[in-house]
Design an enzyme around this catalytic site. Structure first.
Site, PDB file in Angstrom:
ATOM      1  N   ASP A  93       0.799  -1.221   0.000  1.00  0.00           N
ATOM      2  CA  ASP A  93       0.000   0.000   0.000  1.00  0.00           C
ATOM      3  C   ASP A  93       0.837   1.279   0.000  1.00  0.00           C
ATOM      4  O   ASP A  93       0.286   2.382   0.187  1.00  0.00           O
ATOM      5  CB  ASP A  93      -0.983  -0.001   1.173  1.00  0.00           C
ATOM      6  CG  ASP A  93      -2.202  -0.871   0.872  1.00  0.00           C
ATOM      7  OD1 ASP A  93      -2.544  -1.027  -0.319  1.00  0.00           O
ATOM      8  OD2 ASP A  93      -2.818  -1.401   1.821  1.00  0.00           O
ATOM      9  N   ASP A 151      -6.962  -4.462  -4.301  1.00  0.00           N
ATOM     10  CA  ASP A 151      -6.674  -3.061  -3.975  1.00  0.00           C
ATOM     11  C   ASP A 151      -5.386  -2.583  -4.644  1.00  0.00           C
ATOM     12  O   ASP A 151      -5.206  -1.401  -4.917  1.00  0.00           O
ATOM     13  CB  ASP A 151      -6.514  -2.857  -2.461  1.00  0.00           C
ATOM     14  CG  ASP A 151      -7.387  -3.751  -1.618  1.00  0.00           C
ATOM     15  OD1 ASP A 151      -7.815  -4.815  -2.104  1.00  0.00           O
ATOM     16  OD2 ASP A 151      -7.632  -3.410  -0.463  1.00  0.00           O
TER      17      ASP A 151
END
Ligand code: GLY
Length: 372
Positions: A93, A151
């Site tokens: 991320d 994601d």
């Protein structure tokens, strides 16, 4: 459908709201706000730490007001310190964290530190690539060595950016391989998407889809579907490849068809009894901003399909789920769902919902720089 005056009104409201948030949020790294309307202060290594600074850069770019730039300037340096934490708390991320801080800082101001920190994050992300399985490893836990998650389609723009600024195509090659793995294993025929793909990390052989933050391996977690819609649209913008455009359209068609009457998604489109299930406004905001991206990639005759869907979601979010009537509330949107299966952060405000809502209204008002 929204008229131009409405779009401008909401952008002005957002400008005032984010300016007021600066005073309330101060040095906090906001993630979740509950009923009392006060944002928490999450650790900087958490995946959401880029969204508040990203919202400040966005507002600076849209308004030119120095207040926003002054409030955001040091955030890339603060987040860089996470690279020194042991064991390293960062994972895939870094895209969510460094695109809206270091990278956009460099893009808007030419700041050399932003460039250095952005490339450090891109090198870290590239280093997570599993060559045998053609995927970027998601999390650091022992059971997740062979896991990739949807994601990450929103993290790979960091790699597209790194190839652009260095002239070295290796970053882009990794991004494309990862995206292609998701086309192969995660995007279903009907356009719905699972959250996690599990591989044998040694041989790279695909094992199974896993539900993760969605209901199950064959359900359709609405935020995961929104990440896919938005991320594939960006992959098309960055590569010009039609396969990403076609996949983004498929995911968009599923997403829009599965929306309830008020156009704001429940947390999983395949939750058993949808009535009474919590909404996830963040999924709506992420998808709406992605639909506006997709609208830019299609021929003019198709544009209104995607832009219209985005506007219907955004109008409902603004009219039915925003905090306009609660000026003391630190967040913008209510009724987000963080992680329903883990019973975490249900019916709360989520900083990424706020970010993508603001990003979408900036796009509706002609903002044409991009953070993701
Ligand atoms: N990236 C994690 C989530 O969407 O909750």
């Amino acid at each position: 459908m929204m008229d131009q005056a409405y779009k401008e009104k909401i952008l002005l409201r957002l400008t005032d709201k984010v300016e007021a948030m600066i005073g309330k949020i101060g040095d906090k790294s906001p993630h979740v706000a509950r009923e009392d309307g006060v944002y928490d202060d999450m650790r900087h290594s958490w995946w959401t730490s880029g969204f508040w600074p990203g919202m400040l850069w966005l507002m600076y770019d849209v308004t030119g007001k120095e207040t926003f730039k002054d409030a955001v300037w040091d955030w890339d340096a603060k987040l860089e310190q996470c690279f020194s934490e042991h064991p390293v708390a960062l994972h895939h991320d870094v895209g969510f964290q460094f695109l809206p801080t270091a990278v956009i800082k460099h893009e808007l101001t030419g700041d050399k530190e932003g460039l250095r920190i952005g490339l450090k994050a891109a090198n870290y992300l590239a280093g997570r690539f599993n060559i045998e399985g053609s995927f970027i490893r998601a999390w650091n836990t022992e059971n997740a060595v062979g896991w990739a998650i949807v994601d990450c389609l929103m993290n790979i723009p960091l790699l597209f950016w790194a190839s652009r600024v260095t002239g070295d195509p290796r970053y882009k090659h990794i991004a494309v391989r990862h995206a292609d793995t998701f086309l192969k294993h995660a995007i279903r025929e009907d356009g719905s998407v699972c959250h996690i793909l599990s591989f044998d990390p040694e041989t790279g052989v695909f094992i199974e889809p896993i539900g993760g933050q969605g209901l199950s391996g064959d359900s359709a977690w609405s935020r995961g579907n929104a990440w896919a819609l938005h991320g594939l649209s960006i992959a098309c913008r960055c590569t010009g490849e039609d396969r990403y455009l076609q996949a983004a359209k498929r995911v968009a068609h599923y997403f829009v068809a599965a929306l309830p009457e008020d156009h704001v998604p429940y947390w999983d489109f395949r939750a058993d009894a949808i009535d009474g299930e919590p909404r996830d406004t963040s999924a709506g905001a992420i998808a709406a901003s992605g639909l506006l991206e997709l609208a830019e990639l299609v021929p003019a005759v198709e544009r209104r399909i995607y832009a219209g869907a985005a506007e219907r979601i955004l109008f409902s979010l603004s009219e039915n789920y925003a905090t306009w009537a609660k000026p003391e509330h630190e967040a913008i949107l209510l009724e987000g769902t963080g992680n329903k299966p883990a019973d975490q952060n249900i019916n709360v405000s989520l900083i990424y919902g706020d970010y993508y809502f603001a990003e979408a209204f900036a796009k509706l008002n002609g903002w044409n720089h991009r953070i993701f």
